[in-house]
Design an enzyme around this catalytic site. Structure first.
Site, PDB file in Angstrom:
ATOM      1  N   ASP A  97       0.823  -1.214   0.000  1.00 30.53           N
ATOM      2  CA  ASP A  97       0.000   0.000   0.000  1.00 30.53           C
ATOM      3  C   ASP A  97       0.857   1.264   0.000  1.00 30.53           C
ATOM      4  OD1 ASP A  97       1.111  -0.133   2.467  1.00 30.53           O
ATOM      5  OD2 ASP A  97      -0.753  -0.091   3.598  1.00 30.53           O
ATOM      6  N   CYS A 100       4.819  -0.036   2.775  1.00 31.13           N
ATOM      7  CA  CYS A 100       5.404  -1.331   3.128  1.00 31.13           C
ATOM      8  C   CYS A 100       6.815  -1.205   3.692  1.00 31.13           C
ATOM      9  CB  CYS A 100       5.375  -2.278   1.936  1.00 31.13           C
ATOM     10  SG  CYS A 100       6.107  -1.587   0.453  1.00 31.13           S
ATOM     11  N   HIS A 277       8.020  -2.899  -4.179  1.00 28.30           N
ATOM     12  CA  HIS A 277       7.546  -3.500  -2.937  1.00 28.30           C
ATOM     13  C   HIS A 277       8.668  -4.043  -2.054  1.00 28.30           C
ATOM     14  CE1 HIS A 277       4.665  -5.133  -0.226  1.00 28.30           C
ATOM     15  NE2 HIS A 277       5.131  -6.357  -0.364  1.00 28.30           N
TER      16      HIS A 277
END
Lengths: 282, 168
Positions: A97, A100, A277
Site C-alpha cells: 500500500d 510497506c 515492494h
C-alpha cells in the site's frame, strides 16, 4: 472494468465514425461527477487490497515455497529466488500500500526489541533523542507530539518475556494503530533529511528542494521509500538496514544487496525488494 | 483512534486561538463536537476577492490527522477550484493516491503533519491564484482564462454579497 451499459442513441447506426469510443459517454458527466467516480474507483481498488492482504503476515512463511509459485513461467526470477534461498529461509509479507517499507522496518525494530534487552534499551534511548531531532527539523509541536508519544508508549511495552508478545495482533492488525506508528517513522525520516539537508540534497533528483521532497515523497502516507529515505531512516534509527534486490537485471548467481549505512556493521533489518515492494526476510 | 483525533483537534483549536493567522478565523461549530468546524476566510488583499469574508465548513474524519478533512464553502462561490456545490478542490486536502483531476502529482499533498491552519492558508493562496490546470468548476476556469474582467466583476459581486451589501 466493464464500460457502463447505456441506452444506444436514438439516431440510426452509421459507419461514419467507427472510432468513437464507448467511454465517450462520460462526457455527459459534470467534472464534479467525473472526479467523484475517479475517487470511488481508487477507493474500491484500495478496499480490495485491504480486504485480501493483511498489513503484515502474522507468521514468517518459508521463503522458497512462498515466492516460487509466483514465478513459475519466469526463469530469471525463479533462478533469483533460488539464489536468495541459499542465504535466507523465511519471509514476512507486507501489504502493498506504499507504506510497506516503513511498516516492515517498524515490525522488525519491535521484533528485535523483544529479542534482547540491550537492543530494547538502545531503542528507548534513541527515542528520547528523537524529540530534539524533530525540533531541529522545525516541526510544529502539536503536529508531531502525538505520534512521538504513541511510539514511545508502544516501545515501552516491548519485553523479552515468555510467551513472547504477539506483535502482529497488538500493533499490526488495526490500521489506525499501525498507521500511527508508521507515520512516526515517516516524520523521523523527513526530520533527518531536513536537519542534514546540506548533505542529503546532493542526491535529490525528483524535487528541487529538500522541503518539497519531504512534503511530496516522505510525509504523506502511501508514498514509497527510495534510497534517500532508506539512508536517512537507517541513520536516524542508528540501526543497519540491508536490502536484497530482486529485479529483472542480469541473471546472476550472486545476491544483489545494498547496505544502509555502507560498511561492515550489523544489519538486523533485512528487506527483500521486488520492483515497487518491500517484504521482510530472515 | 477517535481519541487521538480529538486530542489533536483540541490542540489545533488552542493554537489557532492563541496565534490566529491574519485573515483567518476557525473553530468548532459547537464545543460538544470537535469534528465539525466553521471557518471564516478573508479574501486576500489586492485581489478581486479583497474585502470579502467567506464562510466555510470543515468536517474531520475519525482518523484525522491520518486522513484529511473535507472543506466546503457555505456561501456562493465562483472560482476555478471550487465545485459548484462549494466543495474545495485543492491538493493539500487529497491523500497522495487521490488525484481526481489528474493534475496534482507535483503539488503538496495531505500528510499527518499538515494542519487546519495550513489548509486555510493554502485556500487563501488559491483565492489569490486559481489553478486552472485542474478546474473543479469549468465555467469559472474558462472565464478566469478568457475573460478576466468579467470574472473579477463576479468576484466583486460575491464579496459584496458576503458582506450583506447590494450588488454594485
Amino acid at each position: 472494468m466493464d464500460p457502463p451499459t447505456t441506452t444506444p442513441p436514438p439516431s440510426p447506426p452509421t459507419h461514419d465514425d467507427p472510432t468513437t469510443p464507448s467511454s465517450m459517454v462520460t462526457t455527459s458527466l459534470t467534472p464534479s461527477e467525473q472526479d467523484d467516480l475517479t475517487i470511488k474507483q481508487t477507493q474500491e481498488i484500495e478496499l480490495e487490497i485491504t480486504t485480501t492482504t493483511p498489513l503484515i503476515t502474522p507468521h514468517p512463511l518459508p521463503l522458497g515455497p512462498t515466492l516460487l509459485p509466483l514465478y513459475t513461467s519466469d526463469p530469471i526470477y525463479t533462478s533469483k529466488v533460488h539464489t536468495i534461498c541459499k542465504t535466507f529461509t523465511k519471509i514476512r509479507r507486507t501489504r502493498p500500500d506504499g507504506n510497506c517499507f516503513y511498516r516492515a522496518v517498524l515490525f522488525r525494530l519491535f521484533e528485535v526489541g523483544c529479542e534482547g534487552e540491550e537492543f530494547h534499551k538502545k531503542l528507548e534511548d534513541k527515542w528520547k533523542s528523537w524529540k530534539g531531532v524533530l525540533v531541529e527539523a522545525g516541526y510544529t509541536q502539536f503536529t508531531v507530539e502525538d505520534f512521538y508519544d504513541h511510539f514511545g508508549e508502544s516501545l515501552s511495552t516491548l519485553t523479552t518475556s515468555t510467551p513472547p508478545l504477539d506483535l502482529p495482533s497488538l500493533y499490526f492488525t488495526s490500521p489506525a494503530t499501525c498507521d500511527y506508528l508508521t507515520v512516526f517513522l515517516r516524520i523521523l525520516t523527513a526530520a533527518e533529511l531536513t536537519r542534514n539537508s546540506s548533505f542529503y540534497s546532493n542526491f535529490l533528483t525528483t524535487a528541487p528542494t529538500m522541503e518539497e521532497f519531504t512534503k511530496l515523497e516522505v510525509e504523506p502516507m502511501g508514498k514509497e521509500a527510495d534510497h534517500l529515505q532508506i539512508s536517512a531512516l537507517a541513520a536516524v534509527l542508528g540501526v543497519g538496514i540491508k536490502i536484497i534486490y530482486m529485479d529483472r537485471g542480469e541473471d546472476s548467481e550472486e545476491l544483489v544487496e545494498h547496505l544502509f549505512p555502507e560498511g561492515e556493521g550489523e544489519y538486523p533489518i533485512v528487506l527483500l525488494y521486488r520492483p515497487g515492494h518491500y517484504d521482510l526476510i530472515y | 483512534m477517535a481519541g487521538a483525533a480529538l486530542r489533536r483537534l483540541m490542540a489545533e483549536y488552542k493554537q489557532l486561538t492563541l496565534n490566529p493567522p491574519e485573515g483567518i478565523l476557525a473553530g468548532p461549530v459547537d464545543e460538544e463536537n470537535f469534528f465539525e468546524w466553521e471557518a471564516l476566510i478573508s479574501g486576500p488583499e489586492s485581489t478581486c476577492f479583497d474585502g470579502g469574508v467567506f464562510p466555510a465548513k470543515l468536517v474531520f474524519p475519525p482518523d484525522y490527522p491520518l486522513s484529511p478533512p473535507k472543506m466546503k464553502f457555505s456561501c456562493d462561490m465562483f472560482h476555478p477550484n471550487v465545485y459548484p456545490d462549494g466543495r474545495v478542490c485543492i491538493s493539500i486536502l487529497h491523500a497522495p493516491g487521490d488525484d481526481p483531476t489528474g493534475y496534482e502529482s507535483r503539488s503538496e499533498r495531505w500528510s499527518p503533519v499538515q494542519s487546519v491552519e495550513k489548509i486555510l492558508l493554502s485556500v487563501v493562496s488559491l483565492l489569490a491564484e486559481p489553478n486552472d490546470e485542474s478546474p473543479a468548476c469549468v465555467d469559472a476556469a474558462k472565464m478566469w482564462r478568457e475573460n478576466k474582467p468579467e470574472f473579477e466583476r463576479r468576484a466583486v459581486r460575491l464579496v459584496r454579497y458576503t458582506l450583506g451589501l447590494p450588488p454594485p
